[in-house]
Design a protein around this motif. Structure first.
Motif, PDB file in Angstrom:
ATOM      1  N   THR A  43       1.014  -1.229  -0.014  1.00 56.53           N
ATOM      2  CA  THR A  43       0.034   0.028  -0.030  1.00 56.53           C
ATOM      3  C   THR A  43       0.764   1.197   0.103  1.00 56.53           C
ATOM      4  O   THR A  43       0.420   2.336  -0.038  1.00 56.53           O
ATOM      5  N   SER A  44       2.240   0.984   0.212  1.00 56.68           N
ATOM      6  CA  SER A  44       2.939   2.333   0.269  1.00 56.68           C
ATOM      7  C   SER A  44       3.381   2.512  -1.260  1.00 56.68           C
ATOM      8  O   SER A  44       3.413   1.758  -2.160  1.00 56.68           O
ATOM      9  N   LYS A  45       3.688   4.151  -1.449  1.00 51.52           N
ATOM     10  CA  LYS A  45       4.246   4.477  -2.651  1.00 51.52           C
ATOM     11  C   LYS A  45       5.514   4.017  -3.094  1.00 51.52           C
ATOM     12  O   LYS A  45       6.365   4.625  -2.032  1.00 51.52           O
ATOM     13  N   GLU A  46       5.969   3.960  -4.211  1.00 49.88           N
ATOM     14  CA  GLU A  46       7.152   3.797  -4.553  1.00 49.88           C
ATOM     15  C   GLU A  46       7.842   5.185  -4.714  1.00 49.88           C
ATOM     16  O   GLU A  46       7.030   6.115  -5.263  1.00 49.88           O
ATOM     17  N   ARG A  47       9.056   5.666  -4.120  1.00 53.37           N
ATOM     18  CA  ARG A  47       9.684   6.717  -4.212  1.00 53.37           C
ATOM     19  C   ARG A  47      10.128   7.000  -5.494  1.00 53.37           C
ATOM     20  O   ARG A  47      11.287   6.300  -5.722  1.00 53.37           O
ATOM     21  N   PRO A  48       9.948   8.020  -6.155  1.00 47.06           N
ATOM     22  CA  PRO A  48      10.946   8.096  -7.538  1.00 47.06           C
ATOM     23  C   PRO A  48      12.324   8.583  -7.243  1.00 47.06           C
ATOM     24  O   PRO A  48      12.581   9.502  -6.411  1.00 47.06           O
ATOM     25  N   LYS A  49      13.100   7.904  -7.832  1.00 43.39           N
ATOM     26  CA  LYS A  49      14.754   8.132  -7.670  1.00 43.39           C
ATOM     27  C   LYS A  49      15.284   9.081  -8.625  1.00 43.39           C
ATOM     28  O   LYS A  49      14.975   8.910  -9.891  1.00 43.39           O
ATOM     29  N   SER A  50      16.085   9.903  -8.235  1.00 40.40           N
ATOM     30  CA  SER A  50      16.545  10.999  -9.190  1.00 40.40           C
ATOM     31  C   SER A  50      17.709  10.155  -9.977  1.00 40.40           C
ATOM     32  O   SER A  50      18.361   9.049  -9.605  1.00 40.40           O
ATOM     33  N   GLY A  51      17.452  10.396 -11.362  1.00 37.74           N
ATOM     34  CA  GLY A  51      18.541   9.611 -12.364  1.00 37.74           C
ATOM     35  C   GLY A  51      19.918  10.344 -12.264  1.00 37.74           C
ATOM     36  O   GLY A  51      20.065  11.384 -11.573  1.00 37.74           O
ATOM     37  N   ARG A  52      20.704   9.276 -12.586  1.00 39.68           N
ATOM     38  CA  ARG A  52      22.077   9.703 -12.333  1.00 39.68           C
ATOM     39  C   ARG A  52      22.598  10.781 -13.362  1.00 39.68           C
ATOM     40  O   ARG A  52      23.458  11.491 -13.266  1.00 39.68           O
ATOM     41  N   LEU A  53      22.048  10.786 -14.724  1.00 36.93           N
ATOM     42  CA  LEU A  53      22.146  11.615 -15.678  1.00 36.93           C
ATOM     43  C   LEU A  53      21.447  12.769 -15.575  1.00 36.93           C
ATOM     44  O   LEU A  53      20.245  12.851 -15.259  1.00 36.93           O
ATOM     45  N   LYS A  54      21.808  13.975 -15.472  1.00 40.78           N
ATOM     46  CA  LYS A  54      21.292  15.081 -15.279  1.00 40.78           C
ATOM     47  C   LYS A  54      21.028  15.741 -16.900  1.00 40.78           C
ATOM     48  O   LYS A  54      21.880  15.606 -17.630  1.00 40.78           O
ATOM     49  N   VAL A  55      20.144  16.836 -16.987  1.00 45.00           N
ATOM     50  CA  VAL A  55      19.867  17.408 -18.107  1.00 45.00           C
ATOM     51  C   VAL A  55      21.321  18.154 -18.594  1.00 45.00           C
ATOM     52  O   VAL A  55      21.508  18.511 -19.782  1.00 45.00           O
TER      53      VAL A  55
END
Length: 230
Positions: A43-55
């Motif tokens: 029931t918990s939400k997956e936390r989005p992880k920041s990508g290693r590549l940035k813009v």
């Protein structure tokens, strides 16, 4: 994280892939785990992880891609410009690429979500695909023998070689996140980004897609391709 939990997650992934493959090979009538994921058991939400590549890394990534052999360059370019998953890209078939109208239709059985993805192709990407089609035979865009697609392991090996020339560790999933981050910073609507990435959507968003989103998807894809091709 408890090692038992990590083991269960890993075994669950193996079982899910095995069922999916068995269904594709018609060993079983249907995939019993289609659509089953983390949300089915928590029931918990997956936390989005920041990508290693940035813009800010986009120019460096594009430069490294340009040095790759043509087949790999096309593979990386497709993933970056379309935001597709590595498995979806490995399984790309010529029959699902409508180059004359600049469209790629990924069938439900080839997507992680089990939902068909209809995504636009930028003209420069279409040009690369035409070059590739003129060079090889077979059903699959990426194939060693012409009869079978490359495996995800081969794709991961290609990424290993790609990142060897850079100072940052990244995977194909980070390339997908890079596309999303670029679209987000460019002001692309969140619903349009979900459609491009084939994230799960409700019925309302499905109607939004059919009525309004396609021109916005085209614009987003072509804008990113403009950065990639210069």
């Amino acid at each position: 994280m408890c090692w038992r939990f990590r083991l269960c997650v890993r075994l669950g992934g193996v079982l899910k892939r095995a069922c999916s493959l068995a269904a594709k090979l018609e060993v079983i009538a249907a995939d019993p785990l289609a659509g089953v994921g983390w949300k089915s058991f928590s029931t918990s939400k997956e936390r989005p992880k920041s990508g290693r590549l940035k813009v800010d890394d986009l120019a460096a990534v594009v430069k490294e891609i340009s040095n790759a052999q043509f087949n790999r360059r096309l593979f990386f370019t497709l993933q970056l410009c379309q935001g597709t998953r590595i498995e979806e890209t490995c399984l790309a078939k010529w029959a699902n690429l409508y180059l004359d109208r600049g469209e790629w239709v990924i069938p439900a059985e080839d997507t992680k979500t089990g939902v068909e993805l209809r995504t636009p192709l930028a003209p420069k990407v279409v040009d690369m695909l035409r070059q590739a089609k003129a060079r090889r035979q077979g059903d699959f865009v990426f194939s060693r023998c012409g009869k079978r697609p490359i495996t995800s392991k081969t794709g991961r090996d290609w990424y290993k070689a790609l990142r060897s020339g850079m100072d940052v560790y990244f995977t194909s999933h980070d390339m997908r996140k890079l596309a999303n981050d670029y679209w987000m910073q460019s002001g692309v609507d969140s619903t349009v980004r979900k459609m491009l990435l084939n994230h799960s959507r409700g019925n309302l968003e499905g109607r939004y897609e059919s009525e309004y989103a396609w021109p916005l998807m085209v614009e987003a894809v072509e804008r990113l391709a403009g950065e990639v091709f210069g």
